[in-house]
Design a protein around this motif. Structure first.
Motif, short mmCIF file in Angstrom:
data_model
loop_
_atom_site.label_atom_id
_atom_site.label_comp_id
_atom_site.label_asym_id
_atom_site.label_seq_id
_atom_site.Cartn_x
_atom_site.Cartn_y
_atom_site.Cartn_z
N ARG A 1 18.75 -4.31 6.70
CA ARG A 1 19.67 -5.41 6.96
C ARG A 1 19.65 -6.39 5.78
NH1 ARG A 1 18.56 -8.73 12.31
NH2 ARG A 1 16.64 -9.19 11.16
N LYS A 2 20.83 -6.88 5.44
CA LYS A 2 20.93 -7.86 4.36
C LYS A 2 20.49 -9.22 4.91
CE LYS A 2 24.02 -9.62 0.80
NZ LYS A 2 25.38 -9.59 0.22
N SER A 3 19.53 -9.83 4.19
CA SER A 3 18.98 -11.09 4.65
C SER A 3 19.37 -12.26 3.76
CB SER A 3 17.45 -11.01 4.72
OG SER A 3 16.92 -10.69 3.44
N GLY A 4 20.03 -11.99 2.66
CA GLY A 4 20.43 -13.04 1.74
C GLY A 4 21.04 -12.42 0.49
N LYS B 1 19.10 -9.68 -1.20
CA LYS B 1 17.86 -9.54 -0.45
C LYS B 1 18.12 -8.71 0.80
CE LYS B 1 15.58 -13.83 -1.92
NZ LYS B 1 14.91 -15.07 -1.46
N TYR B 2 17.15 -7.84 1.12
CA TYR B 2 17.29 -6.94 2.26
C TYR B 2 15.94 -6.86 2.97
CZ TYR B 2 21.45 -5.55 -0.29
OH TYR B 2 22.64 -5.56 -0.94
N GLU B 3 16.02 -6.66 4.28
CA GLU B 3 14.81 -6.54 5.08
C GLU B 3 14.92 -5.31 5.98
OE1 GLU B 3 14.30 -9.77 7.75
OE2 GLU B 3 16.41 -9.82 8.38
N THR B 4 13.76 -4.71 6.26
CA THR B 4 13.70 -3.52 7.12
C THR B 4 13.50 -3.97 8.56
OG1 THR B 4 12.74 -2.26 5.30
CG2 THR B 4 12.54 -1.33 7.52
N VAL B 5 14.38 -3.48 9.46
CA VAL B 5 14.34 -3.89 10.87
C VAL B 5 14.24 -2.63 11.72
CG1 VAL B 5 15.57 -5.08 12.72
CG2 VAL B 5 15.75 -5.92 10.36
N ASP C 1 25.67 -8.88 11.96
CA ASP C 1 24.70 -8.55 10.92
C ASP C 1 25.31 -7.53 9.95
OD1 ASP C 1 22.86 -10.20 12.03
OD2 ASP C 1 21.69 -8.64 13.03
#
Length: 577
Positions: free
Chosen positions: A417-420, A423-427, A449
Motif C-alpha cells: 500500500r502507498k503510504s506517502g 513511500k510504500y508499506e506492507t499490509v 487506499d
C-alpha cells in the motif's frame, strides 16, 4: 617568461588517488541505494502501477465460451446395410443449415447394388413358391392314397377273400355230404374202400381251402392293413414336412425380398420432424476431418448423418477448466451472449467425468457443462459460439482489489500500500470471495487506499514478515492464478494495469491483444510502432521478438501469435513460495 616546473608524482601516490576515487564512488552509490530502499524511492521509468481500493457489487463469474446446440436432437442414422466391406455412397445431400419440414427429403444414397440384388431375389422367391405348390400337391396326393387304400383296395381284397371263404365252406359241405353217402353205400357193400378214401380226401381238401381263406382274411385285417396304413401315413407326414420346409424357405426368401425393398426405401432419408439440418461431420483426435456428409462420401450402417435440433430447447455446452469446475453447481444463473444477443439461462448439468483428450491436448482436464437457454430466440443457430457468464457468487457493496495485487506467503496474504510520496508499506489482509479479476477484502484495507497491482516486480519495497509454516493438513484459500490460455498481459480491473503493464485479470489471448492494441496503438493505424511500445516496459523489451517480419511494427496477428506461443510454453516465474 615563467615556466611551470613538472613535478612527477610517485607511482605509489597515483595508485592511492585512484583507489580513493573508487572508494568514494562506491560509498556514494551504496548510500543512494540505501536511501532508495529506506525511503521507498522509485524511478519514474520503473514506478509501481497503482490501483485504488474500491467498493462495489462483486460478482464471482466464471467466464467461458461454448457451442450452442439443442438439448433435444432427432438423430438420423444410415439404416442401409453395407454390401461387401465398404459402405454406401451418398448421391445427394441437403445443405447444412436448411430449415425443413416433416417429410422433406434430406439425403439420397446409392441404391443401384440393392436394385440388382432385388432382381435376383425375385427369381429365388418364384422358385420357392413353385416348390411349395409341388409339396402341397404331394401332401394331398398322399392323403388320397390312404383314403384309396382304406375305401378301395382294402375293401376289395377283403371281399374277395370272404367270397373264397364262402365257396370253400360250400365245397366243404358238399364233400362232407358226399362222404356220408359213400359210407352208407359202403355199408351195403356197393362201394369199395378205395372210393371211401377218395371222398375223405375231398373233405380234407375242402377244409384246408377254407382254413387258408380264413387265414388270408385274418392277415389282411390284422397285418397288411396296418402295414399299409403306416406306410401311407408316413408318406403323408413326409410330404407335410417337406411342405413346411418349403414354406419356411419361401417365407425367408420373401423376408429377404421385403428387406431389400426396405433397404431401397431407406436410401432416401426423410425428415421425421420440423427443424434445422445439421450435418453429423466427424473428426479424429487430431482434429482432422474423419467423415464429412457430402456427395461421394461413403457412409456405413448406423452412422450418424444428420441432427434435427428442436429450436425451442436450446442450450450451450461449455468446457470448464478443472481448476474452476468445483465452483459450478446445477441451477446457477447464467448470462449468455450469442451474436450480440444477451440471453439468460441456468446450469442444467455438470459432467462428472472429464472430456477425452486429443493428440494435441494438454494435461489440463476440461468438464462439459450444459447451460439451458431461457426462451431462445429463432435467430440463434446450432453451432454458434456463445460466451457464458456463470454467476457463482454475488456480494453487494464489497471492498475489492485486483487479484494480482495480492502477495501470498505461507498462507498469509499481503499487499503493498502507498503510504506517502514514494513511500510504500506492507499490509496483511484477510481475503474473502475471489474471481479471476478481483478479490474481496474483509480486513486490512479501506476504501480509497492505493495499492500496487504488480508487487512481484517490486519485492524490494516489501517488508515480508517471517511467517511460520502452516500446521499439517491445514488449508488456506488459493487465489486464482493465470490460466494456461492467458499471458502476463492479462486484462485488469477498472482500467488498471497488470504485471506487464497491460490491464490485469485472466482473459482469452484474442481479447487481451485487442485491449493492448486499443491502449498502445495511439495513431489507430492497426499496428504498434517502437515509439508507441516505449510507454510499456515489458512491451518495449519484447518488441523485437514480436516483430516477426522485421518491418519495425507489431501488428495484431504478430502480437497474438507471440502471446499464444508463450502460453503454450508456460508462464515465466510463478507465485512466490
Amino acid at each position: 617568461m615563467l615556466r611551470h616546473r613538472h613535478i612527477p608524482l610517485r607511482r605509489g601516490g597515483t595508485l592511492l588517488v585512484v583507489l580513493s576515487l573508487i572508494l568514494l564512488s562506491a560509498v556514494g552509490i551504496g548510500g543512494w541505494i540505501y536511501y532508495r530502499n529506506a525511503s521507498g524511492y522509485v524511478g519514474s521509468e520503473n514506478a509501481p502501477i497503482l490501483e485504488t481500493v474500491f467498493r462495489g457489487d462483486f460478482d464471482h463469474i466464471v467466464l467461458e465460451q461454448g457451442e450452442v446446440g439443442s438439448s433435444s436432437n432427432n438423430e438420423l442414422k444410415c439404416q442401409v446395410k453395407a454390401r461387401g466391406s465398404t459402405g454406401t455412397p451418398i448421391l445427394w445431400v441437403i445443405d447444412e443449415g436448411t430449415y425443413v419440414k416433416k417429410g422433406d427429403k434430406l439425403c439420397e444414397l446409392d441404391s443401384s447394388a440393392l436394385e440388382n440384388e432385388i432382381k435376383g431375389q425375385r427369381i429365388v422367391v418364384s422358385a420357392a413358391e413353385a416348390l411349395v405348390i409341388s409339396s402341397d400337391a404331394a401332401v394331398r396326393q398322399a392323403a388320397i392314397s390312404r383314403q384309396e387304400y382304406l375305401e378301395g383296395i382294402y375293401q376289395t381284397d377283403r371281399k374277395l377273400i370272404l367270397s373264397e371263404i364262402a365257396i370253400a365252406e360250400q365245397e366243404r359241405r358238399r364233400a362232407e355230404l358226399s362222404l356220408a353217402s359213400a359210407e352208407r353205400l359202403a355199408a351195403k357193400g356197393t362201394l369199395r374202400p378205395l372210393q371211401i378214401q377218395a371222398e375223405q380226401f375231398s373233405v380234407q381238401n375242402a377244409k384246408n381251402v377254407l382254413e387258408s381263406a380264413k387265414s388270408r382274411l385274418r392277415v389282411l385285417d390284422e397285418l397288411t392293413k396296418q402295414k399299409m396304413l403306416v406306410q401311407l401315413d408316413s408318406s403323408i407326414e413326409t410330404a407335410r414336412a417337406k411342405l413346411e420346409s418349403d414354406r419356411s424357405v419361401l417365407l425367408e426368401e420373401k423376408l429377404k425380398l421385403d428387406e431389400l425393398q426396405q433397404q431401397i426405401s431407406w436410401c432416401t432419408i426423410i425428415a421425421p420432424a420440423n427443424g434445422q439440418v445439421v450435418h453429423a461431420n466427424a473428426q479424429d483426435r487430431r482434429g482432422n476431418a474423419e467423415f464429412i456428409v457430402a456427395a461421394g462420401s461413403i457412409v456405413r450402417e448406423q452412422q450418424n448423418l444428420f441432427l434435427l435440433p428442436d429450436p425451442t430447447k436450446m442450450q450451450v455446452r461449455a468446457k470448464i477448466n478443472e481448476s474452476r469446475i468445483t465452483l459450478i453447481r446445477e441451477g446457477m444463473p447464467v448470462k449468455i451472449q450469442v451474436q450480440g444477443a444477451n440471453l439468460l439461462g441456468q446450469v442444467s448439468k455438470v459432467n462428472k467425468y472429464a472430456e477425452a483428450g486429443g493428440w494435441l491436448s494438454t494435461t489440463v482436464k476440461e468438464y462439459v457443462t450444459a447451460i439451458e437457454i431461457y426462451n431462445p430466440p429463432p435467430t440463434i443457430r446450432t453451432g454458434m459460439t456463445a460466451e457464458v457468464q456463470i454467476f457463482v457468487e454475488q456480494i453487494p457493496n464489497a471492498l475489492q482489489i485486483p487479484v494480482h495485487a495480492v502477495y501470498e506467503s505461507r498462507g498469509h496474504y499481503l499487499v503493498l500500500r502507498k503510504s506517502g510520496p514514494n513511500k510504500y508499506e506492507t499490509v496483511e489482509v484477510e481475503v474473502g470471495a475471489t474471481n479471476e479479476r478481483f478479490v474481496t477484502v474483509n480486513k486490512g484495507l479501506s476504501d480509497g487506499d492505493q495499492i500496487v497491482v504488480n508487487p512481484r516486480q517490486h519485492e524490494y519495497l516489501m517488508n515480508i514478515p517471517e511467517f511460520a509454516d502452516l500446521p499439517p493438513n491445514e488449508e488456506f484459500k488459493v487465489l486464482p492464478k493465470f490460466s494456461p490460455s492467458a499471458d502476463s498481459e492479462s486484462a485488469g480491473p477498472r482500467g488498471g494495469s497488470g504485471p506487464d503493464g497491460a490491464p490485469g485479470g485472466s482473459r482469452q489471448p484474442a481479447e487481451m491483444v485487442k485491449l493492448m492494441m486499443d491502449r498502445l496503438d495511439t495513431d489507430h493505424d492497426g499496428k504498434i510502432s517502437s515509439d508507441e511500445a516505449a510507454v510499456d516496459d515489458r512491451m518495449s523489451q519484447r518488441f523485437a521478438s514480436q516483430d516477426a517480419n522485421g518491418d519495425g511494427f507489431v501488428e495484431e496477428a504478430e502480437l497474438l501469435n507471440a502471446m499464444q506461443k508463450r502460453a503454450t510454453q508456460g508462464l515465466p516465474g510463478g507465485p512466490p513460495k
